[in-house]
Scaffold this motif. Sequence first.
Motif, PDB file in Angstrom:
ATOM      1  N   ARG A 465       0.836  -1.205   0.000  1.00 54.09           N
ATOM      2  CA  ARG A 465       0.000   0.000   0.000  1.00 54.09           C
ATOM      3  C   ARG A 465       0.872   1.256   0.000  1.00 54.09           C
ATOM      4  NH1 ARG A 465      -4.151  -0.527   4.583  1.00 54.09           N
ATOM      5  NH2 ARG A 465      -4.846  -2.249   3.300  1.00 54.09           N
ATOM      6  N   ALA A 466       1.940   1.246   0.814  1.00 51.58           N
ATOM      7  CA  ALA A 466       2.836   2.402   0.878  1.00 51.58           C
ATOM      8  C   ALA A 466       3.576   2.601  -0.444  1.00 51.58           C
ATOM      9  CB  ALA A 466       3.836   2.222   2.022  1.00 51.58           C
ATOM     10  N   CYS A 467       3.859   1.499  -1.138  1.00 48.83           N
ATOM     11  CA  CYS A 467       4.662   1.558  -2.372  1.00 48.83           C
ATOM     12  C   CYS A 467       3.807   1.585  -3.638  1.00 48.83           C
ATOM     13  CB  CYS A 467       5.619   0.364  -2.426  1.00 48.83           C
ATOM     14  SG  CYS A 467       6.844   0.346  -1.097  1.00 48.83           S
ATOM     15  N   GLU A 468       2.501   1.729  -3.500  1.00 54.31           N
ATOM     16  CA  GLU A 468       1.610   1.659  -4.661  1.00 54.31           C
ATOM     17  C   GLU A 468       2.009   2.625  -5.775  1.00 54.31           C
ATOM     18  OE1 GLU A 468      -1.255   0.055  -6.956  1.00 54.31           O
ATOM     19  OE2 GLU A 468      -0.692  -0.650  -4.959  1.00 54.31           O
ATOM     20  N   PRO A 469       2.336   3.911  -5.469  1.00 56.53           N
ATOM     21  CA  PRO A 469       2.720   4.826  -6.561  1.00 56.53           C
ATOM     22  C   PRO A 469       3.982   4.371  -7.297  1.00 56.53           C
ATOM     23  CG  PRO A 469       2.213   6.048  -4.544  1.00 56.53           C
ATOM     24  CD  PRO A 469       2.273   4.604  -4.166  1.00 56.53           C
ATOM     25  N   ILE A 470       4.971   3.877  -6.546  1.00 57.06           N
ATOM     26  CA  ILE A 470       6.226   3.417  -7.160  1.00 57.06           C
ATOM     27  C   ILE A 470       5.966   2.179  -8.018  1.00 57.06           C
ATOM     28  CG2 ILE A 470       8.518   2.468  -6.660  1.00 57.06           C
ATOM     29  CD1 ILE A 470       8.349   5.411  -6.169  1.00 57.06           C
ATOM     30  N   ILE A 471       5.124   1.281  -7.507  1.00 64.73           N
ATOM     31  CA  ILE A 471       4.808   0.057  -8.253  1.00 64.73           C
ATOM     32  C   ILE A 471       4.135   0.414  -9.576  1.00 64.73           C
ATOM     33  CG2 ILE A 471       3.375  -2.031  -8.256  1.00 64.73           C
ATOM     34  CD1 ILE A 471       3.854  -2.168  -5.200  1.00 64.73           C
ATOM     35  N   ASP A 500      10.416  10.019  -7.003  1.00 69.27           N
ATOM     36  CA  ASP A 500       9.026   9.906  -6.568  1.00 69.27           C
ATOM     37  C   ASP A 500       8.841   8.856  -5.472  1.00 69.27           C
ATOM     38  OD1 ASP A 500       9.734   7.946  -8.323  1.00 69.27           O
ATOM     39  OD2 ASP A 500       7.859   7.928  -9.448  1.00 69.27           O
ATOM     40  N   MET A 501       9.936   8.293  -4.953  1.00 68.36           N
ATOM     41  CA  MET A 501       9.842   7.325  -3.855  1.00 68.36           C
ATOM     42  C   MET A 501       9.446   8.045  -2.563  1.00 68.36           C
ATOM     43  SD  MET A 501      10.154   4.343  -2.395  1.00 68.36           S
ATOM     44  CE  MET A 501      10.939   3.196  -3.519  1.00 68.36           C
ATOM     45  N   ASN A 502       8.398   7.543  -1.885  1.00 68.33           N
ATOM     46  CA  ASN A 502       7.987   8.157  -0.625  1.00 68.33           C
ATOM     47  C   ASN A 502       8.721   7.498   0.550  1.00 68.33           C
ATOM     48  OD1 ASN A 502       6.186   5.924   0.614  1.00 68.33           O
ATOM     49  ND2 ASN A 502       5.333   6.173  -1.450  1.00 68.33           N
TER      50      ASN A 502
END
Length: 950
Positions: A465-471, A500-502
């Motif tokens: 869930r935390a990595c959804e944008p990166i994925i 763009d890594m959070n």
Amino acid sequence: MDKCKEDINSLRCGSINVGQKDVHSQGEVIACLERALVRQAEQQERVHPIKDECQKAILRVAELSSDDFHLDRHLFFACRDDRERFCQNVQAGEGKVYKCLFNHKFEEAMSEKCRDALTTRQKLISQDYRVSYSLAKACKLDLRKQRCSLDSSLPRAREARLSYLLLCLEAAVHRGRPVSGECQGEMLDFRRMLMEDFSLSPEIVLHCRTEIEAQCSGLHRKGRTLHCLMRLGRGDRSSAVDSVCQSALQTLIQSADPGADYRIDRALNEACESVIQTACKHIRSGDPMILSCLMEHLYTEKMVGDCEHRLLELQYFISRDWKLDPILYRKCQGDAARLCHTLGWNETSELMPPGAVFSCLYRHAYRTEEQGRRVRPDEQLSRDCKVEVQRILHQRALDVKLDPELQKRCMTDLGKWCSDKTDTGQELECLQEHLEDLVSSCREVVGNLTELESEDIQIDALLIRACEPIIQAHCHDVADNQVDTGDLMECLVQNKHQKDMNEKCAVGVTHFQLIQMKDFRFSYKFKMACKEDVLRLCPNIKKKVDVVICLSTTVRNDTLQEVRDQRVSLKCRKQLRVEELEMSEDIRLEPELYEPCKSDISRLCPNVVFGNAQMIECLKEQKKQLSQRCHQRIFKLQEVEMSDPELDYQLMRVCKQMIKRFCTEADARNVLQCLKQNKNSELMDPKCKQMITKRQITQNTDYRLNPVLRKACRADIPKFCQSILNKASEDSELEGQIIACLKLKYADQRLSPDCEDQIRVILQESALDYRLDPQLQMHCSDEISRLCAEEAAAQEQTGQVEECLKANLLKIKQEVCKKEVLNMLKESKADIFVDPVLHTACALDLKHHCAAITPGRGRQMSCLMEALQDKRIRLQPECKKRLQDRIDMWSYAAKVAPAEGFSDLAVQVMTSPSKNYILLMMALSVCILFLVGLLCGRITKRVTRELKDR
């Protein structure tokens, strides 16, 4: 009257005399008997036991009054006003008024008198389903079809209980057998009824009485007491319920089966209404997928606090019996029967309890090999079942308490190591961090779960869930794969430092990398590629870092010895390279480096963040101030990186584009060499150029950090520089002493051709940038600051500092610095290429006057000197000026540092501008000496002519 006469008198339920005038009192007598029957079922204190035949009669009377609520005199009088208030338009008959009143039982306007009467009626229904007219009628045929109806010739037994009826019919529904919609509707009403009022379940009242009185008093309505008990049931040891109460709660949840329809749980339904409308509106109301949808949105912005609590309380009990998840049961019942030997939905087995079935399923879901053999297809789960197992694992990863096996075995360790970890997902992370400290049973469970996550990181729902944008941006190709096999985590690691890594995703990925270091099995791709090599070459080694060191050492030794058949397999070598590259990114992933350097990190690099090899780079820059142990480790690391530049994370990151531009065809081990050759190209990126210079400075501090030089000069170093080697220690730099020694021998033209080529390159590089000469920088730093500060401050290094030192040779006060400058002059006499300022100034003259002269060994320098002496040749003004300056410097150098031996003298003569004159005079002297001897004979001892003639 006959069967209950004694019980009526004993219970003091009134008179049953025939001539009694108050006929309405007979309704009170029946109500009194019904209350006594309920109390007996709940095993309350000081309860008079009712005879079996009286119990049967009481339930029979209740059954006869189930059609019309007017027939239950006590309830009719208690609920007259409430019937008018809530059910005015409901026609009496077929139990409709009962149902209406049941639905409004917890309304604020409902009178307590009526509510008590309705509760008693419901409790009788839970003892005998036929006390409900509508349920008995709607499900009569289905009970017979599914063989759930009892034998009327036998006394009323457990089969008459509402819970048995519900379990039997629910089992039929779950197995896909036909059950009429009318019956299912009635079942839904009564399942909701059980979830709303705990008191309708005698086992709950009996076994959870202490907990209700101590923790859950005053929460009777709308299922809140039950959820209070469920909250206690999933709590820690300080507030946990006892095992008997826990078992009663589990039985009730199975009977009500709220997993099949969330609306059965009124407390959950009301708490999650807003979440369902926003997050799950695409799912049909009552669909079992609603619960799954809510779990997917757990700990997200759409979830509200009250819904989160009710959901976790229910999921805690659903997770302890795989049958209570209807989707999982539907997709996996065939696999469970085949592989785990399960029984029917409402049957249990001591050999395979409900909680163990899911463990069995997930072991088969991820098992591909067993004891060295491939697992047959019939021993694996079906595709649909595996998808559901993955879904459940994703949900369980959200909360430790949703994994029964983990909570059971790790309760002590959770209290010992992780009592302060209360945030989402922190408990499992804490257990993983303390893996070595856990008791063996807990360590096994946590290890298995971590190993499972390494194969399918999507199980870690919080991380995904935390990595959804990166994925979505960088890893969507591998994320869409049905089977993960570690590709997604590898992709996340590779993109960990994208702009763009959070932060949450980066922290989660790093945590997983750190956990992987504890056991090589936690890296799925590495385990699958190298397990045979590990068993053969590195037995009894468990930690991943030790396994990597063991295998990489084997590969390096085989490579250096040029072994034809490498001991490490090709697929393992490829994956080993990936692991080495990942480890080079963060010092914490290399415990053998991190542990000795911890104190240095806090002392020298307190504000540097981990990751991106920034901490390692900081330690390299502060190398002279490091503790001995840390310094040794950093030196060893640099030695490995220089021999294999691909492991130099910072170099590869900063120069990524330049490598693509200039070094696409270069071997991985020659990348740095290629970059050095293209360093001064106009297309070279300034940041990359700066990084290359850093690495050149490092290489020139010690010949061992320059593998190309080390190989080329392997015979010259012990021959000419043995005295320096004798003083050297294994893990500390020689500060350029060996290279300085070889430079002097280069000036004497005594090196082997390969070594001479390498030293020439070093001389050319250091002539342009004084920082690449460690001895010069070390001994002349004060003089440079005093005499050449402006040149040293210049960003472009074009040999101006060296030129400044040469020009100010007479002003240099420190003898060691003066000696270094004189050495520079001596080296430049040997070859014009190592004097870039002079070479640039005389480039045209070299082309015109010395084109036929082979470069090297001072030949072109001698050519220019002869041209300078020849008045017929006109050199370029700049070249002429520079050459004259060099002659003056050499003359001074000859005075200050006269030849130390015949070799130095020969070099001075050969490189002198008057070389021809000196050689002519020397030859003439020899000839004169020969002639004088020939003509004059010996003077010391004359011999007579007679002796000569004889």
